[in-house]
Design a protein around this motif. Structure first.
Motif, short mmCIF file in Angstrom:
data_model
loop_
_atom_site.label_atom_id
_atom_site.label_comp_id
_atom_site.label_asym_id
_atom_site.label_seq_id
_atom_site.Cartn_x
_atom_site.Cartn_y
_atom_site.Cartn_z
N THR A 55 0.81 -1.22 0.00
CA THR A 55 0.00 0.00 0.00
C THR A 55 0.84 1.28 0.00
OG1 THR A 55 -1.62 -1.25 1.24
CG2 THR A 55 -1.95 1.10 1.16
N GLY A 56 1.88 1.29 0.81
CA GLY A 56 2.72 2.49 0.89
C GLY A 56 3.39 2.81 -0.43
N TYR A 57 3.95 1.80 -1.10
CA TYR A 57 4.61 2.01 -2.40
C TYR A 57 3.58 2.53 -3.41
CZ TYR A 57 8.28 -1.27 -0.75
OH TYR A 57 9.26 -1.92 -0.07
N ARG A 58 2.45 1.82 -3.42
CA ARG A 58 1.41 2.15 -4.41
C ARG A 58 0.92 3.59 -4.24
NH1 ARG A 58 -2.08 -1.78 -3.14
NH2 ARG A 58 -3.56 -0.45 -2.01
N THR A 59 0.74 3.98 -2.98
CA THR A 59 0.22 5.33 -2.72
C THR A 59 1.20 6.40 -3.19
OG1 THR A 59 -0.92 4.43 -0.81
CG2 THR A 59 -0.73 6.81 -0.89
N VAL A 60 2.45 6.22 -2.84
CA VAL A 60 3.45 7.22 -3.25
C VAL A 60 3.60 7.24 -4.78
CG1 VAL A 60 5.90 7.86 -3.11
CG2 VAL A 60 4.69 7.16 -1.05
N PHE A 61 3.63 6.05 -5.38
CA PHE A 61 3.75 5.97 -6.85
C PHE A 61 2.60 6.73 -7.51
CE2 PHE A 61 3.11 4.08 -11.01
CZ PHE A 61 4.41 3.96 -11.51
N ASN A 62 1.40 6.49 -7.04
CA ASN A 62 0.22 7.17 -7.61
C ASN A 62 0.32 8.68 -7.44
OD1 ASN A 62 -1.90 5.56 -8.83
ND2 ASN A 62 -1.93 4.46 -6.90
N LEU A 63 0.63 9.08 -6.22
CA LEU A 63 0.67 10.53 -5.93
C LEU A 63 1.73 11.22 -6.79
CD1 LEU A 63 0.35 10.45 -2.02
CD2 LEU A 63 -1.29 11.48 -3.58
N TYR A 64 2.89 10.57 -6.90
CA TYR A 64 4.00 11.22 -7.58
C TYR A 64 3.88 11.10 -9.11
CZ TYR A 64 8.72 12.52 -8.91
OH TYR A 64 9.79 13.15 -9.50
N VAL A 65 3.71 9.85 -9.57
CA VAL A 65 3.79 9.61 -11.02
C VAL A 65 2.53 10.05 -11.75
CG1 VAL A 65 4.08 7.81 -12.77
CG2 VAL A 65 5.41 7.72 -10.67
N ILE A 66 1.39 9.73 -11.23
CA ILE A 66 0.17 10.00 -12.01
C ILE A 66 -0.54 11.27 -11.56
CG2 ILE A 66 -2.01 9.00 -12.86
CD1 ILE A 66 -0.61 6.24 -12.16
N ASP A 67 -0.59 11.50 -10.25
CA ASP A 67 -1.33 12.68 -9.81
C ASP A 67 -0.46 13.93 -9.70
OD1 ASP A 67 -3.82 11.39 -9.70
OD2 ASP A 67 -3.26 10.42 -7.83
N GLY A 68 0.81 13.79 -9.93
CA GLY A 68 1.68 14.96 -10.09
C GLY A 68 2.07 15.72 -8.83
#
Lengths: 190, 176
Positions: B127-140
């Protein structure tokens, strides 16, 4: 270090503007949460909708009335067919007594009848010693006849239960199930 | 702005039809957000519902009707993060020195993956990896913002991203 690589690019490209079809029932759940009263109303209206078939078709009224009548008759028949009569004659020796009172007690627990007995009906004993109880449901009963006070019979006989063979003996239970029992009572001599 | 100001006004009056119109306008894009942040489709659906309830219950806090797209998006991201709050355990920072040593995956091989496959890989991350990846890579969001949102340091955010991508590469190497 905020280095970009191809994984980032691929994902950014794939999921920017990603719009998959939402699950079908999700809105209903959101709506139910926001408008709980409305949901109850809609449940009620769907019920009303089902019954409105009848109000939209007045020619169904006679059919419905007939069905209701048949249902009522079935209920009446059912309730009567499951009720019984207890009748019989009261004797003082070999002759039938003239006038008196019959008492019907219901026994709720056969194991301890005297603790669970309740008087449910009385019936007059006619000049021919005949008495009758009607509308009796299945169950266990005691039946007692008291001769009319002040008559000659009371001088020689005492109030007695069905099949009681002595003043000190216990009353015999009458079981009512599928038939209408005929129960004659012989008063105990004093 | 995906919906008209009138629809927003009616939603503020708790009008079910307007709420449904707003739901229809945003449900697909927000379900996309939910699927990215969720571990599976069921959880995504839970987040979708919870998100929309929050949207309607807090619509009066929307300062400008023109900003509704971003406002709704933010609510969904926050809802998704809150959904996993208890599961969000961030590992200690790691040295980022070796990050560049990770070989990149062949672009054509990656591009052959379907949306579904990419989503499965993302959802399979902790969950932690996924959340940061989403926030950084896709949500900018940048690492400083991510740190504020998740209550972690910038460096922890960076290390989570690195770990996320390392995990994804591992999976990709196995399947490509």
């Amino acid at each position: 270090m905020e280095e970009k690589d191809n994984i980032e690019d691929i994902y950014r490209k794939a999921f920017t503007g990603f719009e998959p079809p939402p699950p079908g029932q999700a809105w209903e759940k959101v709506k139910a949460e926001l408008h709980p009263a409305e949901l109850d109303k809609s449940k009620f209206s769907s019920l009303k909708e089902r019954f409105s078939v009848f109000s939209r078709s007045p020619n169904l009224y006679p059919l419905l009335a007939t069905a209701a009548m048949v249902l009522l008759l079935i209920m009446i028949w059912f309730s009567y067919s499951h009720k019984h009569n207890i009748s019989g004659h009261a004797y003082a020796g070999e002759t039938r007594i003239s006038r008196g009172t019959a008492f019907l007690f219901q026994v709720y627990d056969k194991a301890k009848p005297y603790d669970t007995v309740i008087l449910i009906q009385t019936a007059p004993v006619d000049n021919n010693g005949y008495y009758r109880f009607s509308g009796i449901i299945h169950g266990n009963y005691f039946l007692r006849v008291n001769p009319l006070p002040g008559t000659d019979i009371t001088k020689n006989f005492m109030p007695s239960f069905y099949n009681q063979d002595s003043a000190s003996s216990e009353a015999v239970i009458i079981k009512v199930d599928n038939d209408d029992p005929t129960v004659d009572i012989h008063l105990l001599p004093k | 702005m995906t919906v008209s100001a009138e629809v927003i006004e009616l939603c503020l009056k708790n009008e079910p039809r307007a709420q449904e119109a707003l739901y229809k306008a945003y449900s697909a894009s927000m379900f996309g957000v939910c699927l990215r942040y969720a571990g599976n489709r069921m959880e995504a659906q839970d987040i979708l519902q919870e998100g929309f309830i929050k949207v309607f219950q807090n619509l009066s806090h929307l300062h400008s009707k023109e900003a509704i797209d971003g406002w709704i998006h933010k609510i969904f991201v926050n809802t998704a993060i809150n959904y996993y709050t208890k599961q969000l355990k961030f590992q200690n920072e790691v040295s980022l020195k070796f990050e560049s040593a990770d070989a990149t995956i062949q672009e054509d091989a990656l591009s052959k993956l379907s949306h579904n496959e990419l989503l499965k890989i993302l959802q399979g991350l902790p969950t932690g990896y996924r959340t940061v990846f989403n926030l950084y890579v896709i949500d900018g969001y940048n690492h400083r913002e991510i740190g504020e949102i998740l209550g972690i340091s910038e460096n922890t955010s960076k290390s989570q991203l690195w770990r996320a991508k390392a995990s994804m590469r591992k999976i990709l190497r196995r399947i490509l």
